[in-house]
Write a protein that holds these residues in place. Structure first.
Motif: not given
Lengths: 196, 92
Positions: A1, A4, A183, A186-187, A189-190, A194, B59, B62-63, B65-66, B69-70, B73, B86, B90
């Motif tokens: 993917m 973004k 969103v 989370m993006q 954080l990823i 990575s 959305l 997307e949550v 999917d994310l 992935r999280l 990871l 992090i 942040l």
């Protein structure tokens, strides 16, 4: 993917003083990013020892919605609805497990299962926040001017079933803003994870 | 004028006027991602609601999917050191 890129921050709309207070307080602050990060990271740090990827994904998704609800103002109906769903899910899982333990003590033959398939599918559906698993309430049309599309919107926004059309629009906008911020978080954080 | 008055009389106990509802709908339209592409002319409210539903659904996906992935990871990396880095980046 494909990755973004985060959209540029929107300029805040200055509420028109001539409008009623009802609209002025609605155009107020977007969700606080540090609070969102704090709640989500704290929830993430509590995940240890969950080995299956699938269960961890589910836990992270629930943590995302719960932290989104906690970071939002408790004035928001969708925030209260999300936290209520999480609380109900936790109590239902506990009662389910208590029933299973009792059954296991009686029969002493059934293989140990974390949760029965029926309750698991119900919790997955509830976790999506789209359908209420408790007796499906018929959605009453609150106003005559309400378009039929609002029905689908009521199902999507948590706690949208019992609202008037006007509050539904207000809650939807706030829910959208919080979802987008979640969103983005989370993006980010990823991306950070990575790169390490 | 008289039509609006008769309409507000029809809605009975709710004192919300059509103007406030259209204001809210236009604010929703501004939140949609397509608002940047087209000129900010008012779309019909049914269109705005439909686009909002689609946007919320995307959305949600997307949550999901994310979070998948999280979780992948988190399985591979060490949580505590990454977490400290992090949080530092942040919140500062």
């Amino acid at each position: 993917m494909d990755t973004k890129s985060t959209p540029p921050p929107r300029p805040h709309q200055i509420p028109n003083p001539s409008r009623p207070d009802f609209l002025a307080c609605w155009a107020a602050a977007s969700p606080s990013k540090p609070m969102l990060a704090f709640h989500f990271l704290r929830a993430l740090s509590r995940i240890h020892g969950v080995t299956t990827v699938r269960r961890r994904t589910r836990t992270i998704r629930r943590a995302a919605y719960s932290s989104m609800a906690r970071a939002a103002s408790p004035r928001r109906a969708w925030s209260r609805a999300l936290l209520g769903q999480a609380r109900a899910r936790r109590s239902r899982t506990l009662t389910g497990r208590a029933v299973l333990l009792r059954r296991r003590r009686i029969t002493a033959a059934a293989p140990p299962q974390p949760s029965s398939p029926a309750s698991r599918s119900a919790t997955i559906i509830a976790a999506r926040g789209e359908i209420s698993t408790a007796a499906a309430r018929p959605l009453p049309p609150r106003q005559e001017g309400e378009p039929p599309r609002a029905d689908a919107l009521r199902r999507l926004v948590p706690g949208g079933a019992g609202m008037e059309y006007c509050s539904l629009l207000e809650e939807t906008a706030d829910y959208l803003r919080s979802l987008r911020a979640q969103v983005q978080l989370m993006q980010g954080l990823i991306d950070l994870f990575s790169c390490q | 004028m008289s039509s609006r008055r008769s309409r507000s009389r029809q809605s009975g106990s709710s004192r919300i006027t059509d103007e406030q509802i259209s204001d809210l709908v236009s604010k929703l339209q501004d939140l949609l991602p397509e608002a940047r592409l087209r000129s900010n002319d008012r779309m019909p409210s049914s269109r705005v609601l439909q686009e909002t539903c689609n946007y919320i659904r995307s959305l949600h996906r997307e949550v999901d999917d994310l979070s998948e992935r999280l979780s992948e990871l988190l399985a591979t990396s060490d949580m505590s050191s990454a977490q400290a880095a992090i949080i530092r980046s942040l919140l500062m």
